[in-house]
Scaffold this active site. Structure first.
Site, mmCIF file in Angstrom:
data_model
loop_
_atom_site.group_PDB
_atom_site.id
_atom_site.type_symbol
_atom_site.label_atom_id
_atom_site.label_comp_id
_atom_site.label_asym_id
_atom_site.label_seq_id
_atom_site.Cartn_x
_atom_site.Cartn_y
_atom_site.Cartn_z
ATOM 1 N N GLU A 231 0.806 -1.222 0.000
ATOM 2 C CA GLU A 231 0.000 0.000 0.000
ATOM 3 C C GLU A 231 0.844 1.279 0.000
ATOM 4 O O GLU A 231 0.312 2.379 -0.165
ATOM 5 C CB GLU A 231 -0.941 0.009 1.211
ATOM 6 C CG GLU A 231 -2.039 -1.020 1.157
ATOM 7 C CD GLU A 231 -1.590 -2.449 1.503
ATOM 8 O OE1 GLU A 231 -2.244 -3.394 1.028
ATOM 9 O OE2 GLU A 231 -0.582 -2.620 2.232
ATOM 10 N N THR B 168 6.604 -18.898 0.456
ATOM 11 C CA THR B 168 5.898 -18.813 -0.826
ATOM 12 C C THR B 168 6.502 -17.714 -1.697
ATOM 13 O O THR B 168 7.368 -16.960 -1.268
ATOM 14 C CB THR B 168 4.399 -18.506 -0.610
ATOM 15 O OG1 THR B 168 4.279 -17.174 -0.101
ATOM 16 C CG2 THR B 168 3.766 -19.499 0.354
ATOM 17 N N HIS C 58 5.062 -15.064 -2.578
ATOM 18 C CA HIS C 58 4.438 -13.783 -2.228
ATOM 19 C C HIS C 58 5.490 -12.679 -2.070
ATOM 20 O O HIS C 58 5.294 -11.543 -2.532
ATOM 21 C CB HIS C 58 3.629 -13.953 -0.934
ATOM 22 C CG HIS C 58 2.961 -12.718 -0.452
ATOM 23 N ND1 HIS C 58 1.822 -12.213 -1.032
ATOM 24 C CD2 HIS C 58 3.272 -11.871 0.557
ATOM 25 C CE1 HIS C 58 1.462 -11.114 -0.404
ATOM 26 N NE2 HIS C 58 2.331 -10.883 0.569
ATOM 27 N N PHE D 299 13.341 5.133 -1.260
ATOM 28 C CA PHE D 299 13.030 3.721 -1.022
ATOM 29 C C PHE D 299 13.764 3.246 0.228
ATOM 30 O O PHE D 299 14.944 2.902 0.185
ATOM 31 C CB PHE D 299 13.445 2.896 -2.242
ATOM 32 C CG PHE D 299 12.928 1.490 -2.230
ATOM 33 C CD1 PHE D 299 11.644 1.197 -2.651
ATOM 34 C CD2 PHE D 299 13.733 0.443 -1.810
ATOM 35 C CE1 PHE D 299 11.171 -0.109 -2.658
ATOM 36 C CE2 PHE D 299 13.274 -0.864 -1.807
ATOM 37 C CZ PHE D 299 11.982 -1.137 -2.233
#
Length: 154
Positions: A57, A85, A87, A112
């Protein structure tokens, strides 16, 4: 002509977008960023913090803040730790692309400061122990980039 951003925070207005996910890490990144901004003379009243649920987000809120015209720089802070995983790969790639896109679209430096680590231990090291505090490093970059862009506009 050479352009260089000075590490002087006086009169800068900075927003920090920080993920609540892995808050035991992101909280330390936030502390490092705020402390560094204040040490470089950014007035505490000129530091706004927006909390988001997770790293994914971050770009949306960073874009909204950058587009407002109220900030000289945006710092993004989060922590994505590899799990079992795929993800992790999707989140890291999309967040990096999203933050980069906000830079391109708004001409506001969006820094960042999102940790992408293989383990909790690596994250802890980068949040104020062995490897320094990446939130603090992001704050230094934000000050430098904000001043660099101001010098180019002049």
């Amino acid at each position: 002509m050479n352009f260089e951003g000075k590490l002087i925070g006086k009169d800068l207005k900075v927003a920090i977008v920080v993920s609540r996910f892995n808050d035991f890490i992101t909280g330390r990144l936030l502390e490092g960023a705020k402390d560094t901004l204040i040490r470089h003379d950014v007035n505490e009243d000129n530091i706004d913090v927006a909390f988001v649920p997770g790293a994914f987000e971050i770009p949306l809120v960073a874009k909204k803040l950058a587009s407002s015209g109220n900030y000289d720089a945006i710092i993004t802070l989060g922590c994505v730790i590899r799990g079992a995983t795929s993800h992790y790969d999707y989140v890291c790639n999309e967040v990096a692309k999203g933050v980069s896109k906000v830079n391109d679209q708004t001409n506001v430096p969006v820094i960042f400061g999102i940790l992408t680590t293989e383990s909790i231990e690596q994250a802890v090291e980068r949040a104020g122990t062995k490897a320094g505090n990446k939130g603090a490093e992001a704050a230094v970059s934000a000050i430098e980039m904000a001043n660099l862009l101001k010098s180019i506009k002049a």
